[in-house]
Design a protein around this motif. Structure first.
Motif, PDB file in Angstrom:
ATOM      1  N   ARG A 132     -15.279  10.373 -11.277  1.00  0.00           N
ATOM      2  CA  ARG A 132     -14.556   9.178 -10.918  1.00  0.00           C
ATOM      3  C   ARG A 132     -14.898   8.551  -9.827  1.00  0.00           C
ATOM      4  NH1 ARG A 132      -7.848   8.893 -11.629  1.00  0.00           N
ATOM      5  NH2 ARG A 132      -7.494   6.972 -10.669  1.00  0.00           N
ATOM      6  N   LEU A 133     -15.615   9.094  -9.059  1.00  0.00           N
ATOM      7  CA  LEU A 133     -15.962   8.581  -7.546  1.00  0.00           C
ATOM      8  C   LEU A 133     -16.884   7.540  -7.631  1.00  0.00           C
ATOM      9  CD1 LEU A 133     -16.113  11.679  -5.404  1.00  0.00           C
ATOM     10  CD2 LEU A 133     -14.492   9.678  -5.176  1.00  0.00           C
ATOM     11  N   GLN A 134     -16.275   6.426  -7.516  1.00  0.00           N
ATOM     12  CA  GLN A 134     -17.303   5.050  -7.713  1.00  0.00           C
ATOM     13  C   GLN A 134     -18.237   4.886  -6.390  1.00  0.00           C
ATOM     14  OE1 GLN A 134     -14.963   1.595  -8.362  1.00  0.00           O
ATOM     15  NE2 GLN A 134     -13.615   2.672  -9.648  1.00  0.00           N
ATOM     16  N   ARG A 135     -17.390   5.332  -5.084  1.00  0.00           N
ATOM     17  CA  ARG A 135     -18.150   5.178  -3.723  1.00  0.00           C
ATOM     18  C   ARG A 135     -17.707   6.537  -3.019  1.00  0.00           C
ATOM     19  NH1 ARG A 135     -22.035   1.918  -3.844  1.00  0.00           N
ATOM     20  NH2 ARG A 135     -21.774   1.468  -1.773  1.00  0.00           N
ATOM     21  N   CYS A 161      -5.477   2.258  -8.191  1.00  0.00           N
ATOM     22  CA  CYS A 161      -6.865   2.647  -7.406  1.00  0.00           C
ATOM     23  C   CYS A 161      -6.426   3.498  -6.303  1.00  0.00           C
ATOM     24  CB  CYS A 161      -7.483   1.390  -7.102  1.00  0.00           C
ATOM     25  SG  CYS A 161      -8.141   0.375  -8.270  1.00  0.00           S
ATOM     26  N   HIS A 162      -7.432   4.657  -6.202  1.00  0.00           N
ATOM     27  CA  HIS A 162      -7.034   5.643  -5.109  1.00  0.00           C
ATOM     28  C   HIS A 162      -8.170   5.777  -4.420  1.00  0.00           C
ATOM     29  CE1 HIS A 162      -3.492   7.252  -7.175  1.00  0.00           C
ATOM     30  NE2 HIS A 162      -4.112   6.772  -8.345  1.00  0.00           N
ATOM     31  N   LEU A 163      -7.854   5.573  -2.900  1.00  0.00           N
ATOM     32  CA  LEU A 163      -9.013   5.773  -1.841  1.00  0.00           C
ATOM     33  C   LEU A 163      -8.494   6.943  -0.898  1.00  0.00           C
ATOM     34  CD1 LEU A 163     -11.293   4.816   0.029  1.00  0.00           C
ATOM     35  CD2 LEU A 163      -9.731   3.324   1.062  1.00  0.00           C
ATOM     36  N   GLY A 164      -9.409   7.839  -0.657  1.00  0.00           N
ATOM     37  CA  GLY A 164      -9.332   9.023   0.176  1.00  0.00           C
ATOM     38  C   GLY A 164     -10.214   8.670   1.506  1.00  0.00           C
ATOM     39  N   CYS A 216      -9.861  10.655  -6.630  1.00  0.00           N
ATOM     40  CA  CYS A 216      -9.922   9.383  -6.091  1.00  0.00           C
ATOM     41  C   CYS A 216     -10.986   8.700  -6.696  1.00  0.00           C
ATOM     42  CB  CYS A 216     -10.267   9.718  -4.548  1.00  0.00           C
ATOM     43  SG  CYS A 216      -9.037  10.284  -3.526  1.00  0.00           S
ATOM     44  N   ASP A 217     -11.013   7.308  -6.482  1.00  0.00           N
ATOM     45  CA  ASP A 217     -11.913   6.621  -7.013  1.00  0.00           C
ATOM     46  C   ASP A 217     -12.763   6.079  -5.997  1.00  0.00           C
ATOM     47  OD1 ASP A 217     -10.733   5.561  -9.861  1.00  0.00           O
ATOM     48  OD2 ASP A 217      -9.164   5.225  -8.232  1.00  0.00           O
ATOM     49  N   ALA A 218     -12.606   6.316  -4.764  1.00  0.00           N
ATOM     50  CA  ALA A 218     -13.686   6.358  -3.542  1.00  0.00           C
ATOM     51  C   ALA A 218     -13.093   7.157  -2.509  1.00  0.00           C
ATOM     52  CB  ALA A 218     -13.684   4.762  -3.200  1.00  0.00           C
ATOM     53  N   LEU A 219     -14.115   7.641  -1.654  1.00  0.00           N
ATOM     54  CA  LEU A 219     -13.771   8.779  -0.703  1.00  0.00           C
ATOM     55  C   LEU A 219     -14.699   8.201   0.516  1.00  0.00           C
ATOM     56  CD1 LEU A 219     -12.293  11.482  -0.061  1.00  0.00           C
ATOM     57  CD2 LEU A 219     -14.292  12.369  -0.850  1.00  0.00           C
ATOM     58  N   ILE A 220     -13.997   8.376   1.738  1.00  0.00           N
ATOM     59  CA  ILE A 220     -14.620   8.267   3.042  1.00  0.00           C
ATOM     60  C   ILE A 220     -14.612   9.600   3.556  1.00  0.00           C
ATOM     61  CG2 ILE A 220     -14.481   7.398   5.432  1.00  0.00           C
ATOM     62  CD1 ILE A 220     -13.164   4.996   4.062  1.00  0.00           C
ATOM     63  N   LEU A 221     -15.723  10.261   3.511  1.00  0.00           N
ATOM     64  CA  LEU A 221     -15.849  11.637   3.887  1.00  0.00           C
ATOM     65  C   LEU A 221     -16.743  12.022   5.236  1.00  0.00           C
ATOM     66  CD1 LEU A 221     -15.463  14.546   2.833  1.00  0.00           C
ATOM     67  CD2 LEU A 221     -17.368  14.326   1.455  1.00  0.00           C
ATOM     68  N   GLU A 222     -15.971  13.091   5.803  1.00  0.00           N
ATOM     69  CA  GLU A 222     -16.951  13.564   7.098  1.00  0.00           C
ATOM     70  C   GLU A 222     -18.114  14.099   6.626  1.00  0.00           C
ATOM     71  OE1 GLU A 222     -15.768  15.199  11.209  1.00  0.00           O
ATOM     72  OE2 GLU A 222     -14.792  16.600   9.579  1.00  0.00           O
ATOM     73  N   LEU A 235       0.710  -1.104   0.056  1.00  0.00           N
ATOM     74  CA  LEU A 235       0.099   0.100   0.038  1.00  0.00           C
ATOM     75  C   LEU A 235       0.863   1.120   0.096  1.00  0.00           C
ATOM     76  CD1 LEU A 235      -3.024  -0.974   2.527  1.00  0.00           C
ATOM     77  CD2 LEU A 235      -3.106  -0.579   0.200  1.00  0.00           C
ATOM     78  N   VAL A 236       0.559   2.066  -0.915  1.00  0.00           N
ATOM     79  CA  VAL A 236       1.255   3.597  -1.124  1.00  0.00           C
ATOM     80  C   VAL A 236       0.207   4.638  -0.376  1.00  0.00           C
ATOM     81  CG1 VAL A 236       2.212   5.166  -2.510  1.00  0.00           C
ATOM     82  CG2 VAL A 236       2.454   2.720  -3.045  1.00  0.00           C
ATOM     83  N   ILE A 237       1.074   5.442   0.556  1.00  0.00           N
ATOM     84  CA  ILE A 237      -0.008   6.078   1.562  1.00  0.00           C
ATOM     85  C   ILE A 237       0.571   7.440   1.465  1.00  0.00           C
ATOM     86  CG2 ILE A 237      -0.784   6.551   3.634  1.00  0.00           C
ATOM     87  CD1 ILE A 237      -0.043   3.340   4.043  1.00  0.00           C
ATOM     88  N   ASP A 238      -0.157   8.476   1.245  1.00  0.00           N
ATOM     89  CA  ASP A 238       0.190   9.793   1.317  1.00  0.00           C
ATOM     90  C   ASP A 238      -0.711  10.692   2.412  1.00  0.00           C
ATOM     91  OD1 ASP A 238       1.766  10.496  -1.204  1.00  0.00           O
ATOM     92  OD2 ASP A 238       0.181   9.695  -2.093  1.00  0.00           O
ATOM     93  N   PRO A 239       0.185  11.125   3.377  1.00  0.00           N
ATOM     94  CA  PRO A 239      -0.561  11.760   4.510  1.00  0.00           C
ATOM     95  C   PRO A 239      -0.618  13.209   4.182  1.00  0.00           C
ATOM     96  CG  PRO A 239       1.671  11.351   5.062  1.00  0.00           C
ATOM     97  CD  PRO A 239       1.537  10.883   3.500  1.00  0.00           C
TER      98      PRO A 239
END
Length: 256
Positions: free
Chosen positions: A207-210, A135-138, A157-163, A111-115
Motif C-alpha cells: 500500500r505504501l506509495q511513498r 488517506c493515511h500518513l505515518g 499507511c499510504d505514505a511513511l516518513i521513517l527514521e 486533519l485527524v491525528i492519532d498519537p
C-alpha cells in the motif's frame, strides 16, 4: 478539501520539521530550527508561519523543540504537546497549548491525528499518524526499536516518513564516545537502517506509495547506505524511496 500531502523543512541531528496538509489544514510536526531559519525554510516552499494551524511536538529534544516556543509566541500558533514533554521545561510559555494524550485520537480542523507512544529516551514521546479523506500518513522517527505496538499503529499507511538514523558499522567505528554510541544504538535511541528495513517488512509494502527516509545521522549514515538497504525490499525499484535531507529538506509529496 484537497489531497493529503507532506513536506520536510529539514531532517537530521541539526533540526527536524515536517509539514502535513490537506489544503484546508496545515500543521508542522516539530520545529528544531531557530525562528529565522524556520521562516526561511517555510519561505522556500512559498509559505508564511501565519498559514500554520498548529505545531505538534513529538518530544523535548532540541533538534525537535528548539523553534517551537519562539514560533508559537511570535505568530500565536497553537501547540499540541504531551504533559510529559511540557514538564521538561524546555518550551517556555506559549499563547495556546493543547494536551496530547497518547493513543487518543484528536483533530486539528480537517486533519485527524492519532498519537502513539514510542520507545525513545524522552519523558513522554509520541509519533503521529494522519488521516484525511481516507488517506493515511505515518510520521515515525526517533524510536529505538520497532515494537509490536509500533507495527500495529502504523500498518496500512499510504505514505511513511521513517527514521533511518544510522548504519550500525558506521556507528561502531565512528567518532561518538562509547556512552553516546550505546544511547543511539540502544532500544531507547534511534533506528538503524536494518531496523527500518525490518519494520517495513512487518508493516507491508503493497500500500505504501511513498517511503521517506529521515533523520539520517551526519556522522553515522549516508543516503547511499540507506537506499542500498531498503531498495531490495521493493524488488529493486527505488522510485517509492526518497531522502529527507538536513539542509534541503523535501518538497511537497502528494498521497493519492
Amino acid at each position: 478539501m484537497g489531497k493529503l500531502r507532506f513536506a520536510s523543512l529539514g531532517s537530521g541531528s541539526k533540526g527536524n520539521a515536517t509539514l502535513v496538509s490537506d489544503d484546508e489544514t496545515m500543521v508542522l510536526v516539530d520545529c528544531g530550527f531557530g525562528l529565522r531559519e524556520t521562516e526561511r525554510r517555510l519561505a522556500r516552499l512559498g509559505l508564511h508561519p501565519r498559514q500554520l494551524d498548529a505545531v505538534l511536538v513529538t518530544h523535548e529534544h532540541g533538534d525537535h523543540l528548539r523553534g517551537v516556543g519562539p514560533l508559537a509566541r511570535r505568530y500565536a500558533v497553537p501547540v499540541y504537546i504531551t504533559p510529559g514533554t511540557w514538564l521538561s521545561g524546555r518550551l517556555g510559555e506559549v499563547p495556546c497549548r493543547h494536551w496530547i494524550t497518547p493513543q487518543s485520537r484528536f483533530a486539528v480542523r480537517s486533519l485527524v491525528i492519532d498519537p502513539f507512544t514510542v520507545p525513545h529516551d524522552a519523558r513522554e514521546p509520541v509519533q503521529f499518524r494522519f488521516e484525511s479523506r481516507g488517506c493515511h500518513l505515518g510520521v515515525l522517527t526517533d524510536l529505538g526499536q520497532p515494537t509490536d505496538h509500533v507495527v500495529e499503529a502504523f500498518s496500512g499507511c499510504d505514505a511513511l516518513i521513517l527514521e533511518c538514523n544510522h548504519d550500525r558499522y558506521m556507528l561502531e567505528v565512528g567518532p561518538y564516545p562509547p556512552r553516546l554510541k550505546r544511547r543511539v544504538g540502544g532500544n531507547w535511541g534511534h533506528l538503524a537502517n536494518v531496523q527500518a528495513a525490518a519494520l517495513l517488512q512487518r508493516l507491508g509494502l503493497d500500500r505504501l506509495q511513498r517511503i521517506v527516509c529521515s533523520h539520517l545521522s551526519e556522522h553515522n549514515n549516508c543516503p547511499e547506505l540507506v537506499l542500498e538497504t531498503l531498495t531490495p525490499l521493493l524488488d529493486g525499484d527505488g522510485s517509492r524511496l526518497t531522502i529527507a535531507a538536513q539542509d534541503s529538506g523535501l518538497d511537497w509529496q502528494a498521497i493519492t
